[in-house]
Design an enzyme around this catalytic site. Sequence first.
Site, PDB file in Angstrom:
ATOM      1  N   LEU A   1       0.887  -1.164   0.000  1.00 58.47           N
ATOM      2  CA  LEU A   1       0.000   0.000   0.000  1.00 58.47           C
ATOM      3  C   LEU A   1       0.920   1.208   0.000  1.00 58.47           C
ATOM      4  CD1 LEU A   1      -2.563  -1.076   2.761  1.00 58.47           C
ATOM      5  CD2 LEU A   1      -3.083  -0.737   0.342  1.00 58.47           C
ATOM      6  N   ASP A   2       0.611   2.221  -0.811  1.00 58.66           N
ATOM      7  CA  ASP A   2       1.500   3.373  -0.838  1.00 58.66           C
ATOM      8  C   ASP A   2       1.445   4.115   0.492  1.00 58.66           C
ATOM      9  OD1 ASP A   2      -0.392   5.670  -0.972  1.00 58.66           O
ATOM     10  OD2 ASP A   2      -0.938   4.811  -2.913  1.00 58.66           O
ATOM     11  N   GLU A   3       2.370   5.034   0.672  1.00 54.39           N
ATOM     12  CA  GLU A   3       2.533   5.719   1.952  1.00 54.39           C
ATOM     13  C   GLU A   3       1.256   6.414   2.418  1.00 54.39           C
ATOM     14  OE1 GLU A   3       5.717   8.902   3.923  1.00 54.39           O
ATOM     15  OE2 GLU A   3       5.792   8.447   1.783  1.00 54.39           O
ATOM     16  N   LYS A   4       0.481   6.961   1.476  1.00 52.98           N
ATOM     17  CA  LYS A   4      -0.721   7.705   1.846  1.00 52.98           C
ATOM     18  C   LYS A   4      -1.971   6.837   1.906  1.00 52.98           C
ATOM     19  CE  LYS A   4       1.019  12.123   0.222  1.00 52.98           C
ATOM     20  NZ  LYS A   4       0.799  13.281  -0.659  1.00 52.98           N
ATOM     21  N   SER A   5      -1.825   5.537   1.622  1.00 46.46           N
ATOM     22  CA  SER A   5      -2.954   4.606   1.720  1.00 46.46           C
ATOM     23  C   SER A   5      -2.853   3.842   3.031  1.00 46.46           C
ATOM     24  CB  SER A   5      -2.964   3.652   0.532  1.00 46.46           C
ATOM     25  OG  SER A   5      -3.129   4.370  -0.669  1.00 46.46           O
TER      26      SER A   5
END
Length: 197
Positions: free
Chosen positions: A53-57
């Site tokens: 999951l990306d950093e902002k997810s």
Amino acid sequence: MLLKFKEMSTNFILYKPFGVLSQLASHDPKERNKIFLDTLHDFPTGTMPVGRLDEKSEGLLLMTTDGKLSDRINRSGIEKEYYAQVDGEITEASIEKLSKGIEIGLSGRIYKTAPCEVKAIVEEPSLPPPSPLLRIGRHRSASWVSITLKEGKYRQVRKMTAAVGFPTLRLVRVRIGSLRIGSMRPGDVQRLDAIDF
């Protein structure tokens, strides 16, 4: 389908919080100010995330010491369900476009996503409060949509919703196969014995 784990492998599910990278600590000086999964739990040596999951997810992340598990899960086409809070009131026409597959940019090329299940979420889902760093509702109202994929390209859900004019504000993965986030809170970690997908 019951996926058998390598004997002596150790497996976890966790709720990855917003702002945390989907990896264990890095020695790269460029990432010294980043937050890694090690801050959530003392994982055994060799533990790795299955998918990212990306950093902002945020949301459900599976971790294992079995190096072959990620490949088996990806080849099995296991469903991953996401709740996306998007900027604006998403339309039925946009939902239909997303469900049929839509062109997004991927590694400098055009990629058409596979057909998937997309539906509007009428009532706000029961999730932990969002990070205060998210700019939700600053300009116009937001709405929620559920997107269930059997593929997982880089930042795919964000690119899909942006392609139909509704950028994602908040993204939460709530399910991987039969594994659900349930009542987990950001930072929660649970050890697993076996997973029945």
